[in-house]
Design an enzyme around this catalytic site. Structure first.
Site, PDB file in Angstrom:
ATOM      1  N   SER A 239      -5.315 -36.488  20.225  1.00  0.00           N
ATOM      2  CA  SER A 239      -4.394 -37.383  19.535  1.00  0.00           C
ATOM      3  C   SER A 239      -3.600 -38.198  20.542  1.00  0.00           C
ATOM      4  CB  SER A 239      -3.414 -36.583  18.660  1.00  0.00           C
ATOM      5  OG  SER A 239      -2.421 -35.962  19.464  1.00  0.00           O
ATOM      6  N   ASP A 240      -3.164 -39.392  20.136  1.00  0.00           N
ATOM      7  CA  ASP A 240      -2.156 -40.074  20.939  1.00  0.00           C
ATOM      8  C   ASP A 240      -0.912 -39.201  20.919  1.00  0.00           C
ATOM      9  OD1 ASP A 240      -0.828 -41.920  22.483  1.00  0.00           O
ATOM     10  OD2 ASP A 240      -1.370 -43.625  21.219  1.00  0.00           O
ATOM     11  N   TRP A 241      -0.054 -39.378  21.914  1.00  0.00           N
ATOM     12  CA  TRP A 241       1.068 -38.471  22.124  1.00  0.00           C
ATOM     13  C   TRP A 241       2.059 -38.568  20.951  1.00  0.00           C
ATOM     14  CZ3 TRP A 241      -2.566 -37.649  25.025  1.00  0.00           C
ATOM     15  CH2 TRP A 241      -2.523 -36.869  26.182  1.00  0.00           C
ATOM     16  N   GLY A 242       2.112 -37.473  20.159  1.00  0.00           N
ATOM     17  CA  GLY A 242       2.932 -37.470  18.958  1.00  0.00           C
ATOM     18  C   GLY A 242       2.221 -38.047  17.757  1.00  0.00           C
ATOM     19  N   GLY A 243       0.936 -38.331  17.875  1.00  0.00           N
ATOM     20  CA  GLY A 243       0.204 -39.001  16.815  1.00  0.00           C
ATOM     21  C   GLY A 243      -0.472 -38.079  15.833  1.00  0.00           C
TER      22      GLY A 243
END
Length: 819
Positions: A239-243
């Protein structure tokens, strides 16, 4: 200057089969342990691996929790950004850059390099366009494939991003891209497909946004149906960071690893879902195997290969010089001869911008500026003589009569005026989009005043995306410098003086105004839904089909040499032609191939399907073949849900850019008969996207247009910027404070990346970015407080904090036990 940092080689992982893990261990492997590290499971012999940003340089952070580049990072070579690399139209050069990136990643202890970024430049206003290659998926995909091949040749894993349909920074973690299947596949997914098939990346990063109602990291259609089943990708999806939204749904859809450090709450949710019969354990172990494969491969690598930072700087300079694009050169003003006196004008000549702001920001091994080189004289100045320097304008917009007068006076005393203009730090940054397509206020005025004084004026443009240039037709020489990395200043002087013959070509259209763009009326989307109403008419596909005049077309660029094309032959395998250099100077040209379909499928008038960069000696000729492949003649047949080739007579065009194709031929192609064009598409049939009605957009989508109905209460998917409408006074106060902090940072001329991230971050991400300190239940409690029940909500959040901490400790103890 050889890189001498020493690292010990990790022992190979004791475990290579995820089926040897307990269910909890397998579930725990699907989330990170820190901002950059995967989760180790020592009891099972599973090591962690390190990820780091790296689209154009390795950003190895010194701070454990810093994912935005706020704190200092290790020094690394800052190569040109993707916007510049794409302008080389040279995948082999991208491969060289990738190899250097991979070597530096290994030397800095990085196992997975998070890049390249290959999202489509749907609008010139996207603040992150500098990290992306092009408005065209064929060019973006082939350049990215070269970069990935180079990175992975060193043992470092590449991680192309952001998958998929990610086109704006505003509300980037809470925006739903509403797009029809054909446009999605032909425009926004084809680049990723090329990379997956040609370069086989070991990881891919999903995007923050939703796609047609489902978060990208838990979108089964994207991650399983297309990425894995159709393209054969068998690597890790991070995932993208925090996504990440739901750990359970991500596992079910094909998402492997949620980052950065959501704690162990997701692992417990996964285990509970399996035990409740709501999730197949086989899916958990499949995702764990994907993560384990990266861990095992990283642990088994030999010691890093030494590399020379001086050589990497030279490579960065060479890439920059090949990217720089000559847009105007009236009366052969360029190249400048030895001994030419130059008036150097513009703040960017003294303090250059050579990269964008955000998570990709690299701490360069060295920097250089045009003023510095010209002041040094001799070899550094490439034989030019500095007549003086004038700032010309304020860094972040505005000028004055005094600054203009100083610049004009200097220009009058020199043989040539070099005017450096371009976008500032606030124009191009992760977390924000540009409000317009203009240069900072005052720069246009400066250019007009200098040209009026000295007709031998060269404008040097800096920026990672297109800008409006109302003065373009009156400037004798214009050179596009993009964001060309730490060697960009020297590379520019090489091009200006002819040490390098320019061969860059535009990878995006430079329109005359933002209002001419197909997305101008609806970009960026300010609400939760982002409608891709323009369909397949993105970039040059729109301008050429709709007949809209542009400043500089896609693929455009000049040379100090002159090239002629002849003898085009076409067969089922490809197109072959002769390129002749009719000048007295060796040079390189980019031969571009476009095709037009027979007409049974509505769409763009022509599309890029191949290209070749060729070196041609003065007076010489080179025979060039551009092969056809699986992407050349296909279209997505929505009615049958499949890729098909339209039967009939296809037109083949070969030339210098999308608007200059002197050679053409036809080719009979066998294929299928497409379904009849639906006349209800209306304005789409003539590419009149501004006139598209809701009914026509619904026909393109093939369903009713979704609408947003914001609730009175804030929900987990709402960004924190929405707190200004909260029911609780302290939440509204916090929201106003965040906006005020952004305005204060903007006034200083430098984006506050933390504030930008927080403003765009949805409440749900609080449980994904806190290293386990916050749980989803605590997010619900915080929302209760925000929505008018502060005492009850904060009490529940406090109790949840202690309950969550106990659960994390208990879970960790269980993980530490061997089977």
């Amino acid at each position: 200057m050889e890189h001498e940092r020493q690292f010990t080689t990790m022992e190979p992982a004791a475990l290579t089969d995820a089926n040897d893990l307990t269910l909890l261990q397998a579930a725990a492997l699907l989330s990170g342990s820190s901002a950059w590290d995967s989760r180790p499971i020592p009891a099972a012999g599973v090591p962690s691996f390190v990820m780091s940003d790296g689209p154009h340089g390795v950003r190895r952070q010194l701070g454990d929790a810093d994912h935005l580049g706020i704190a200092e990072s290790e020094k690394a070579t800052c190569f040109p950004t993707a916007s510049a690399v794409a302008a080389t139209w040279n995948p082999e050069l991208a491969r060289e850059m990738g190899e250097a990136l991979g070597l530096e990643a290994r030397g800095l202890g990085v196992d997975v390099l998070l890049g390249p970024g290959l999202n489509i430049k749907r609008s010139p206003l996207c603040g992150r366009n500098f990290e992306y290659f092009s408005e065209d998926p064929i060019l973006a995909g082939r350049m990215a494939a070269g970069l990935v091949e180079g990175i992975q040749s060193t043992g470092t894993a590449a991680c192309p991003k952001h998958f998929a349909v990610n086109s704006q920074e505003l509300r980037r973690m809470a925006s739903d891209s509403i797009v029809d299947e054909r446009t999605m596949r032909e425009i926004y997914l084809t680049g990723f497909e090329i990379v997956c098939r040609a370069a086989q990346p070991r990881a891919i990063m999903s995007s923050y946004n939703l796609v047609n109602g489902t978060y990208a990291h838990e979108n089964k259609h994207l991650l399983t149906d297309i990425l894995r089943a159709e393209w054969g990708f068998d690597g890790m999806v991070v995932s993208d960071w925090g996504g990440s939204n739901s750990a359970v749904e991500a596992v079910r859809a094909g998402g492997s690893l949620e980052m950065p450090a959501p704690g162990l709450g997701g692992a417990l949710q996964i285990v509970a879902a399996v035990e409740a019969g709501e999730l197949d354990a086989a899916d958990v172990y499949a995702r764990a195997q994907e993560v384990l494969n990266v861990a095992a491969a990283s642990a088994g690598l030999p010691a890093p290969t030494p590399y020379d930072l001086d050589e990497h700087h030279a490579l960065a300079t060479r890439i920059a010089s090949e990217a720089i694009t000559l847009l105007r050169n009236e009366n052969d003003l360029l190249p400048l001869s030895t001994g030419t006196s130059v008036a150097l004008i513009g703040d960017l000549a003294d303090t250059p911008r050579f990269q964008g702001s955000g998570s990709s920001q690299v701490n360069p091994t060295r920097t250089e500026a045009s003023l510095e080189l010209l002041e040094a004289g001799g070899e550094d100045a490439r034989g030019l003589v500095l007549a003086g320097y004038a700032r010309g304008y304020e860094r972040h917009g505005g000028t004055s009569d005094a600054l203009i007068a100083e610049a004009v006076d200097l220009a009058a005393r020199a043989d040539v005026a070099l005017v450096y203009v371009g976008l500032d730090e606030l124009a191009e940054s992760e977390g924000l989009d540009r409000p317009h397509m203009r240069l900072p206020e005052g720069q246009d005025r400066l250019i007009e005043a200098v040209v009026a004084t000295n007709p031998r004026t060269v404008v040097v443009l800096t920026g990672g995306a297109s800008v409006e240039m109302p003065w373009a037709d009156s400037v004798p020489a214009l050179v596009n410098g993009y964001l060309t990395g730490q060697g960009g200043a020297g590379a520019m002087l090489d091009v200006l003086t002819g040490a390098v013959n320019p061969s860059g070509r535009l990878a995006e259209t430079y329109a005359r105004s933002h209002e001419d763009h197909p997305t101008a009326a609806w970009y960026p989307a300010t609400g939760p839904l982002s409608y891709y109403r323009e369909g397949p008419f993105v970039g040059y596909r729109y301008f050429t089909t709709a007949g809209v005049d542009v400043a500089f077309p896609f693929g455009y660029g000049l040379s100090y040499s002159r090239f002629e094309y002849s003898d085009l032959t076409v067969n089922q395998e490809g197109a072959t032609l002769t390129v002749t250099n009719t000048s007295e100077r060796d040079g390189a040209d980019v031969v571009q191939l476009y095709v037009s379909a027979p007409g049974g499928v509505f769409g763009p008038a022509r599309e890029l399907k191949g290209f070749a960069k060729v070196e041609v000696p003065a007076g010489g000729s080179v025979r060039v073949t551009i092969p056809f492949d699986r992407y050349t003649f296909r279209h997505w047949e929505t009615s049958r849900g499949a890729w098909e080739t339209e039967v009939g007579t296809w037109a083949i065009y070969v030339g210098r850019n999308v608007e200059d194709t002197p050679l053409s031929a036809t080719l009979e192609i066998e294929g299928t008969t497409p379904s009849p064009i639906d006349p209800a598409l209306g304005h789409y049939l003539s590419a009149n996207v501004a006139g598209v009605t809701n009914g026509e957009f619904a026909v393109l989508l093939g369903r009713t247009i979704p609408t947003a109905h914001p609730a009175d209460d804030l929900v987990a998917s709402d960004p924190l910027s929405e707190m200004t409408r909260a029911k609780t006074w302290f939440a509204r106060l916090a929201g106003r404070k965040l906006h005020a902090m952004k305005a204060k940072a903007d006034a200083k001329g430098s984006p506050d990346l933390n504030i930008l991230f927080i403003l765009n971050m949805p409440f749900r991400a609080l449980a994904k970015m806190s290293n386990g300190a916050a749980s989803p239940d605590m997010v619900d409690a915080i929302l209760l407080a925000v929505n008018g029940h502060p005492l009850r909500g904060l009490t529940r959040a406090a109790l949840g904090y202690f309950s969550n901490a106990r659960a994390n400790k208990a879970t960790q103890r269980e993980l530490d036990q061997t089977r």
